[in-house]
Design a protein around this motif. Structure first.
Motif, short mmCIF file in Angstrom:
data_model
loop_
_atom_site.label_atom_id
_atom_site.label_comp_id
_atom_site.label_asym_id
_atom_site.label_seq_id
_atom_site.Cartn_x
_atom_site.Cartn_y
_atom_site.Cartn_z
N SER A 48 0.82 -1.22 0.00
CA SER A 48 0.00 0.00 0.00
C SER A 48 0.85 1.26 0.00
CB SER A 48 -0.92 0.00 1.23
OG SER A 48 -1.81 -1.11 1.18
N SER A 49 2.08 1.16 0.55
CA SER A 49 2.95 2.33 0.63
C SER A 49 3.75 2.57 -0.65
CB SER A 49 3.93 2.17 1.80
OG SER A 49 4.96 1.24 1.50
N LEU A 50 3.75 1.61 -1.58
CA LEU A 50 4.61 1.70 -2.76
C LEU A 50 4.43 3.00 -3.55
CD1 LEU A 50 4.88 -1.82 -4.44
CD2 LEU A 50 6.70 -0.47 -3.39
N PRO A 51 3.19 3.46 -3.80
CA PRO A 51 3.05 4.71 -4.59
C PRO A 51 3.74 5.91 -3.95
CG PRO A 51 0.97 3.53 -4.50
CD PRO A 51 1.88 2.86 -3.51
N ASP A 52 3.98 5.85 -2.63
CA ASP A 52 4.65 6.95 -1.94
C ASP A 52 6.16 6.77 -1.88
OD1 ASP A 52 2.17 8.15 -1.32
OD2 ASP A 52 1.93 6.83 0.40
N CYS A 53 6.65 5.65 -2.43
CA CYS A 53 8.08 5.36 -2.39
C CYS A 53 8.73 5.73 -3.73
CB CYS A 53 8.33 3.87 -2.13
SG CYS A 53 7.81 3.32 -0.50
N GLN A 54 9.91 6.32 -3.64
CA GLN A 54 10.67 6.58 -4.86
C GLN A 54 11.09 5.27 -5.51
OE1 GLN A 54 14.21 8.85 -4.22
NE2 GLN A 54 14.89 8.70 -6.34
N ALA A 55 11.43 4.27 -4.69
CA ALA A 55 11.89 2.99 -5.20
C ALA A 55 11.70 1.91 -4.15
CB ALA A 55 13.36 3.07 -5.61
N ALA A 56 11.70 0.68 -4.62
CA ALA A 56 11.77 -0.49 -3.74
C ALA A 56 12.93 -1.34 -4.21
CB ALA A 56 10.47 -1.28 -3.78
N MET A 57 13.81 -1.69 -3.28
CA MET A 57 14.97 -2.51 -3.61
C MET A 57 14.72 -3.93 -3.12
SD MET A 57 17.92 -4.13 -2.54
CE MET A 57 19.58 -4.43 -3.12
N PHE A 58 14.87 -4.90 -4.03
CA PHE A 58 14.66 -6.31 -3.71
C PHE A 58 16.03 -6.99 -3.64
CE2 PHE A 58 10.81 -4.78 -5.60
CZ PHE A 58 9.79 -5.43 -4.92
N VAL A 59 16.31 -7.65 -2.53
CA VAL A 59 17.65 -8.21 -2.35
C VAL A 59 17.88 -9.49 -3.14
CG1 VAL A 59 17.81 -7.20 -0.04
CG2 VAL A 59 17.02 -9.57 -0.30
N SER A 60 16.80 -10.15 -3.59
CA SER A 60 16.95 -11.43 -4.27
C SER A 60 15.66 -11.80 -4.98
CB SER A 60 17.29 -12.53 -3.25
OG SER A 60 16.18 -12.73 -2.37
N GLY A 61 15.75 -12.86 -5.79
CA GLY A 61 14.54 -13.38 -6.41
C GLY A 61 13.54 -13.88 -5.39
N ASN A 62 14.02 -14.45 -4.29
CA ASN A 62 13.11 -14.89 -3.22
C ASN A 62 12.35 -13.72 -2.63
OD1 ASN A 62 13.67 -17.75 -3.16
ND2 ASN A 62 15.65 -17.27 -2.29
N ALA A 63 13.01 -12.57 -2.50
CA ALA A 63 12.32 -11.38 -2.00
C ALA A 63 11.22 -10.95 -2.95
CB ALA A 63 13.33 -10.25 -1.79
N VAL A 64 11.49 -11.02 -4.25
CA VAL A 64 10.48 -10.68 -5.26
C VAL A 64 9.28 -11.62 -5.15
CG1 VAL A 64 9.99 -10.50 -7.72
CG2 VAL A 64 12.20 -9.72 -6.83
N GLN A 65 9.55 -12.91 -5.13
CA GLN A 65 8.47 -13.89 -5.11
C GLN A 65 7.63 -13.79 -3.84
OE1 GLN A 65 10.68 -17.49 -5.78
NE2 GLN A 65 11.31 -16.82 -7.83
N GLY A 66 8.31 -13.58 -2.70
CA GLY A 66 7.56 -13.44 -1.46
C GLY A 66 6.71 -12.18 -1.44
N PHE A 67 7.27 -11.08 -1.95
CA PHE A 67 6.54 -9.81 -1.95
C PHE A 67 5.34 -9.87 -2.87
CE2 PHE A 67 6.00 -5.30 -3.14
CZ PHE A 67 5.96 -4.72 -1.88
N PHE A 68 5.54 -10.33 -4.09
CA PHE A 68 4.43 -10.37 -5.05
C PHE A 68 3.42 -11.47 -4.69
CE2 PHE A 68 7.20 -7.63 -7.34
CZ PHE A 68 6.39 -6.88 -8.16
#
Length: 254
Positions: A48-68
């Protein structure tokens, strides 16, 4: 040659296919278990906070999969950049639906794929007072864990940094057969492939007192190579983490 793959199982399968196609034998001994986010509500709040963020940094593919996986099908906001430390994470972001034009990552010929390689790419974007979300894994205590180097650079630049754990990393449970395979691979000429210092720490916990002086390893970062040497591995070969470089390092053993 036999290669011991220590990556979490989903990643290890892709590497296994590559290595088998090159004529190598593969032993899967994942040294990190991946579990769901310890606090799914925190991940949803981060979404929900993403539109207020300049960027989101994902440390790994696992971080991407867990987040999405906790995003309930939401689209990536057009105002937010996605930062990736390397090709594997970038592939995961594209597969998750992030437009490639919104992704920032080190160049393909970077000496390493990590936060230090990413920083020169994204530093010109950083604005004092902006917000950046760091998406990473949780440690044994369920709290976000990992290196703080990038967060320190951002805070020194006046950026507000939020952190969320999109998955959890756990010590795997090896049965007697897996433990026996690991012991044999300590001295039978196998080459261990390490992409995480945490994996080496877990190996030492699973096999305390094991003699690794006759073992060989490839490490995909100098920090990981140092951890392997500290564990007592007799031969440690650092390599860039790209598949072609790892295969070349492996085949250099002869």
């Amino acid at each position: 040659m036999r290669v011991v793959l220590t990556r979490p199982r989903p990643e290890a399968r892709r590497w296994a296919d590559t290595l088998v196609a090159r004529g190598h034998q593969v032993l899967l001994l994942p040294l990190i278990d991946i579990a769901p986010a310890p606090d799914a509500r925190a991940v949803q709040q981060a979404w929900s906070s993403l539109p207020d963020c300049q960027a989101a940094m994902f440390v790994s593919g696992n971080a991407v999969q867990g987040f999405f996986g906790t995003g309930n099908g939401r689209d990536w906001p057009s105002t937010t950049r996605a930062w990736s430390p390397g090709p594997g994470t970038t592939r995961a972001l594209v597969a998750a639906g992030v437009p490639p034009g919104r992704i920032d990552a080190p160049p393909a010929d970077a000496a390493q794929f990590d936060s230090e390689a990413l920083w020169p790419v994204v530093a010109p974007q950083v604005q004092a007072g902006a917000r950046v979300l760091l998406v990473r894994g949780a440690g044994a205590d369920g709290r976000p864990a990992g290196r703080d180097w990038l967060a320190q650079q951002l805070m020194q630049a006046g950026t507000h940094v939020d952190t969320v754990a999109a998955y959890a990393r756990r010590l795997p449970q090896f049965d007697d057969e897996a433990l026996a395979q690991a012991r044999r691979a300590a001295g039978d000429g196998s080459v261990w492939l390490f992409s995480s210092s945490e994996a080496i720490a877990n190996l030492r916990r699973l096999l305390p007192g094991q003699d690794w002086s006759g073992a060989r390893a490839i490490a995909t970062h100098e920090r990981i190579a140092q951890a392997a040497r500290g564990a007592g591995f007799g031969v440690v070969c650092p390599s860039r983490p790209a598949e072609a470089d790892v295969v070349a390092a492996l085949e250099s053993f002869g």
